[in-house]
Write a protein that holds these residues in place. Structure first.
Motif: not given
Length: 535
Positions: A256-264, A295-306
């Motif tokens: 997640r920290e590295g931006g690999n959100l799907e893998e996270s 949940g944190n990873t899903e939140g990061a995905l939400a931010k990216r989508a936004k």
């Protein structure tokens, strides 16, 4: 005109900085503050497996065999001064987030082991002492403890590979804190070799995960991803369930920290499934930690989508994150984990409300009403839980994070739904004042700086410029004293922002003092420049 252009450029720089790496939750940005910032509430937040390895798997410091090796020399001592009890007490304080007390006990343990001539346990005490000082921001003392550990290990003719690895792992963590990612990478490679010689599979995997994080710091994203992929394959084939669980948890966070959100997401979903079916992992706390991280990873995905203006994906990820936070809060046995999940849930409701308003979306009235009731319920739950937390850095951060969230609520769409006695300025200031005092009691200057900075922001929001500047400057002074540039730049930027707002307000008055306005602009530019240099 030149000064005006300068001012505009520094204002833009401020906006850029506000979207940069956030070591602390920043209320002003109103971003998706649901990832690693809020995970400061949990001692499980670090992707670095140093703490897991040093504090959990390296239990030999207080094992029966080593206790027996020193018991003949300590049996006449009072129980409170026996080395292994001092070490255990120090570790317990560390685990509880009471780092100053931990450092004191670990220093005593190191001295006690020195008196008995027990080098390996003295080294372990010093290694843990370094970790405690790292948490306190006392990097010079942390370095001294590591240097002493290494000198002692060099006097050994053989053995102690696991302890060598532990010290190197801790040294790598310190190097990364010092901004020496290249040195940390090499140190963790050495640690991996030592862990392999000690047949410590968790240590090997942890060192590899750490190496990947150092690679990410160095911009070596391809190498980091390749290494993390190999680590994941190894973890999935692991027969030791506890190793598998800790490894997948750390791996999901680093991805997640590295931006690999799907893998996270995929990694953490694998972990949550394991928590429900594998006996070696199955436990309410393991499951809740995994759900919180997911949940944190899903939140990061939400931010990216936004950021990509994809409202459909934004809404989907927001809802997924909320579901995971609710599940984490329902399954945990830890009050601090519950507060963290509820705070993250509450922040998502705030962000969703704001985004829906900006998109001018016509919300279903029933659904809107349910969200408002949930926000009110969460605020009251968090307020109650905060009074029951034991004193620790985590409890200080929880109070500060809640205060910051209330500032957002006070200025946003949910303000009419939250009881006035919770969201008013007096309660927020009281909450932050308590947090600051607790930080002082803990002798935890990092936590104290954090509380003071958000208190400054609280006064900024009410346009009390004098107090806003005063408390933010105090926060900055402490951050600089403990050599914490990751938080210092935020307070420098905040002071620049406050001075800019003062200048803008002064220009709207009929009797504005041109010289005073110019000075404010000069000072604002100076602090924005300092923030840029610090970052």
């Amino acid at each position: 005109m030149k000064r005006l252009i300068q001012f505009i450029l520094m204002t833009l720089l401020g906006l850029i900085l506000s979207r940069g790496l956030q070591a602390l939750p920043s209320a002003a940005d109103q971003h998706l503050a649901i990832s690693d910032q809020h995970s400061a509430l949990s001692n499980q937040h670090s992707a670095l497996s140093t703490q897991h390895s040093a504090l959990s798997t390296q239990h030999s410091a207080i094992s029966n065999s080593e206790q027996n090796a020193t018991v003949s020399k300590t049996q006449q001592q009072p129980a409170s001064t026996k080395p292994y009890l001092l070490l255990k007490t120090g570790k317990d304080y560390y685990d509880a987030g009471q780092y100053s007390k931990a450092a004191g006990k670990l220093q005593q343990a190191a001295q006690a082991y020195q008196a008995t001539g027990d080098i390996l346990n003295q080294v372990q005490a010093l290694c843990l002492l370094s970790l405690a000082n790292q948490q306190l921001g006392e990097l010079a003392q942390a370095q001294a403890a590591i240097d002493s550990s290494l000198l002692l290990l060099e006097t050994l003719s053989r053995g102690g590979e696991g302890v060598w690895a532990q010290v190197l792992n801790t040294k790598g963590r310190l190097q990364l804190l010092q901004g020496k990612a290249d040195a940390a990478l090499e140190t963790w490679k050495d640690a991996e070799v030592r862990y392999a010689k000690a047949n410590d599979s968790l240590g090997v995997l942890g060192s590899q995960i750490n190496q990947a994080q150092a690679m990410q710091y160095l911009g070596l994203y391809g190498r980091a991803k390749t290494l993390l992929t190999e680590v994941k394959q190894t973890l999935l084939a692991q027969q030791d369930c506890s190793v598998k669980a800790i490894g997948l948890y750390n791996l999901g966070n680093v991805l997640r920290e590295g931006g690999n959100l799907e893998e996270s997401k995929q990694t953490l979903e694998t972990l949550t499934e394991s928590c429900t079916v594998e006996p070696g992992i199955k436990s309410p706390e393991s499951q809740s930690q995994a759900l919180l991280s997911l949940g944190n990873t899903e939140g990061a995905l939400a931010k990216r989508a936004k950021d990509r203006n994809n409202d459909k994906e934004f809404q989907e990820h927001i809802q997924e994150a909320i579901t995971h936070y609710q599940q984490a809060a329902a399954t945990t046995t830890s009050p601090i984990t519950k507060i963290q999940a509820q705070l993250n849930h509450l922040n998502l409701l705030i962000i969703k409300k704001k985004e829906d308003k900006q998109q001018d979306k016509q919300q279903d009235k029933q659904q809107d009403k349910q969200q408002d009731k949930m926000a009110q319920y969460l605020c009251q739950q968090i307020q109650t839980l905060l009074t029951k937390l034991p004193l620790s850095r985590a409890s200080v951060y929880a109070q500060v994070n809640f205060a910051q969230t209330l500032i957002l609520i006070r200025n946003g769409e949910l303000r009419t739904q939250i009881p006035r006695q919770i969201r008013n300025s007096q309660y927020i200031v009281q909450l932050l004042t308590t947090a600051i005092k607790q930080g002082q009691t803990l002798e935890d200057q990092r936590a104290e700086s954090y509380g003071l900075g958000i208190l400054g922001h609280c006064f900024e929001e009410t346009k009390d410029w004098s107090n806003a500047i005063k408390f933010t400057k105090l926060a900055l002074w402490i951050a600089q004293e403990i050599n914490a540039p990751d938080i210092a730049y935020q307070w420098q930027w905040q002071i620049g922002r406050i001075l800019k707002a003062q200048a803008q307000q002064a220009t709207t008055t009929s009797n504005s003092d041109t010289k005073a306005v110019t000075e404010l602009i000069d000072y604002a530019i100076a602090y924005y420049t300092q923030a840029s240099n610090t970052l």
